[in-house]
Design a protein around this motif. Structure first.
Motif, PDB file in Angstrom:
ATOM      1  N   GLU A   1      44.878  38.770  37.959  1.00 31.59           N
ATOM      2  CA  GLU A   1      43.750  39.674  37.699  1.00 31.59           C
ATOM      3  C   GLU A   1      44.131  41.153  37.741  1.00 31.59           C
ATOM      4  OE1 GLU A   1      43.358  36.755  39.280  1.00 31.59           O
ATOM      5  OE2 GLU A   1      42.214  36.018  37.564  1.00 31.59           O
TER       6      GLU A   1
ATOM      7  N   ALA B   1      43.143  43.664  34.851  1.00 34.01           N
ATOM      8  CA  ALA B   1      42.277  44.827  35.096  1.00 34.01           C
ATOM      9  C   ALA B   1      42.943  46.122  34.626  1.00 34.01           C
ATOM     10  CB  ALA B   1      41.926  44.915  36.573  1.00 34.01           C
TER      11      ALA B   1
ATOM     12  N   THR C   1      41.172  48.373  31.781  1.00 33.77           N
ATOM     13  CA  THR C   1      40.798  49.760  32.060  1.00 33.77           C
ATOM     14  C   THR C   1      41.412  50.699  31.028  1.00 33.77           C
ATOM     15  OG1 THR C   1      40.845  49.167  34.380  1.00 33.77           O
ATOM     16  CG2 THR C   1      40.678  51.484  33.891  1.00 33.77           C
TER      17      THR C   1
END
Ligand SMILES: NC(=O)C1=CN([C@@H]2O[C@H](COP(=O)(O)OP(=O)(O)OC[C@H]3O[C@@H](n4cnc5c(N)ncnc54)[C@H](OP(=O)(O)O)[C@@H]3O)[C@@H](O)[C@H]2O)C=CC1
Ligand SMILES: O=C(CO)COP(=O)(O)O
Length: 332
Positions: free
Chosen positions: A209, A213, A217
């Motif tokens: 993860e 992420a 982003t």
């Protein structure tokens, strides 16, 4: 309610057709494949593109005849793979009723021209801008076909038209919000597919993860920067059609883009991943168009560039990350 024709009985065209039928509209599906037309008409099923639905609503019909499909349409919804939309729609030019609204569900950028689907649809049909609408949001077709609660955004430069169509596609499980920011809606939907490819690659390569992420982003920043340079409103990128769709698409193996990337990350070639894909992964053709848009608007697009390097040059996921995040930049 209204007579609505959906052009393209793929997974989303068919699932959205069911939403429109559930909302009380009379829905006609047009498809190029005679087998799909026959199955919807005779058995109320689309076993090729949406096999999870046992029976489509009775107020959903199908035809393969272009003129018959649109003759009485108040609204024409377009759900054709983006790279084929122009050619397919040109064959409908002159057949639509004069006042019909045209709604695009497509999430892609035309590879050869770098144009958004609003531009392609308006050119192919000689359609005035105020009659073009876009629908975009976190809308994985299989879940909506199962009538799980979900929402979307309907956009039109004429906000009254957006409001009218939002009503036509609202059911007890499907909600529609409205916006006038067509450019934002188009670029959110198209560009997040490139991010989903990258996140899929990351998971396919075995990462978790944190890596996902980091990519998401960076992706959101890149989408917003390209989009606002192209004329979109920044707030669109932080809403349902922006970050909302990014979360859904990057987080689900139901996304064809995510799965395509996952297969690349596991070591498949682009040809192998294309053969394995259950429907169109629009991000594959759109990635290069995002790089071109970045150049046009003088916005750096490290994520889209790195994804095109995987697609075109076969670099590894680790090399892609190294190219996306050179040592001398700080990432927000
Ligand atoms: N699936 C989803 O969850 C969502 C998809 N979208 C977007 O909606 C669009 C359609 O997606 P989806 O329905 O899922 O895709 P599919 O891959 O399931 O279907 C693509 C559709 O395009 C049609 N098509 C391809 N080439 C032509 C052509 N030359 N002439 C006419 N029709 C053609 C196909 O027809 P045939 O079946 O006969 O080959 C099929 O109906 C895409 O842009 C996608 O990004 C947006 C939100 C959600
Ligand atoms: O756009 C989607 C969900 O909102 C569907 O994504 P895929 O086209 O990757 O399946």
């Amino acid at each position: 309610m209204a007579n609505i024709t959906v052009l393209g009985a793929g997974a989303w065209g068919t699932a959205f057709g069911q939403v429109l039928a559930d909302a009380g509209n009379d829905v006609t599906m047009w498809a190029i494949e005679p087998g799909i037309v026959e199955a919807i008409q005779a058995e109320h099923r689309n076993p090729v593109r949406l096999p999870s639905v046992d029976k489509l609503p009775d107020n959903m019909h199908a035809t393969g005849d272009r003129a018959e499909a649109v003759a009485h349409a108040d609204v024409v919804v377009v759900a054709i793979a983006a790279q084929y939309a122009r050619g397919a729609l040109e064959q409908f030019n002159g057949l639509l009723p004069d006042e019909a609204l045209v709604v695009s569900l497509m999430k892609g950028i035309e590879k050869n021209t770098g144009k958004r689907m609003d531009e392609v649809v308006e050119e192919a049909l000689d359609l005035p801008t105020n009659r073009f609408l876009a629908v975009s949001g976190p809308n994985l077709s299989k879940q909506i076909a199962a009538r799980e609660p979900a929402a979307t955004v309907v956009g039109c430069t004429d906000i009254d038209n957006a409001r009218a169509f939002a009503k036509m596609c609202t059911t007890d499980y499907f909600k529609a919000f409205i916006t006038a920011d067509i450019i934002g809606l188009e670029l959110c939907g198209s560009l997040k597919n490139v991010v989903a490819l990258a996140v899929g690659m990351s998971h396919g390569a075995g990462y978790g993860e944190n890596t996902a992420a980091m990519i998401e982003t960076r992706g959101l920043t890149e989408i917003k920067e390209v989009g606002t340079a192209a004329g979109a409103l920044p707030e669109t990128f932080y809403g349902l059609a922006g970050v909302g769709d990014l979360i859904a698409t990057c987080g689900s193996p139901l996304s064809r883009n995510y799965t395509f990337g996952y297969n690349l990350g596991k070591g498949m070639s682009v040809d192998e991943a294309t053969k394995a894909s259950n429907g169109v992964a629009e991000g594959v053709a759109t990635a290069g168009a995002v790089v071109a848009l970045g150049e046009q608007y003088h916005v750096d697009t490290p994520l889209a560039k790195a994804v095109t390097r995987v697609l075109n040059d076969g670099i590894s996921f680790d090399q892609m990350i190294a190219e996306m995040f050179p040592k001398n930049i700080t990432v927000e």
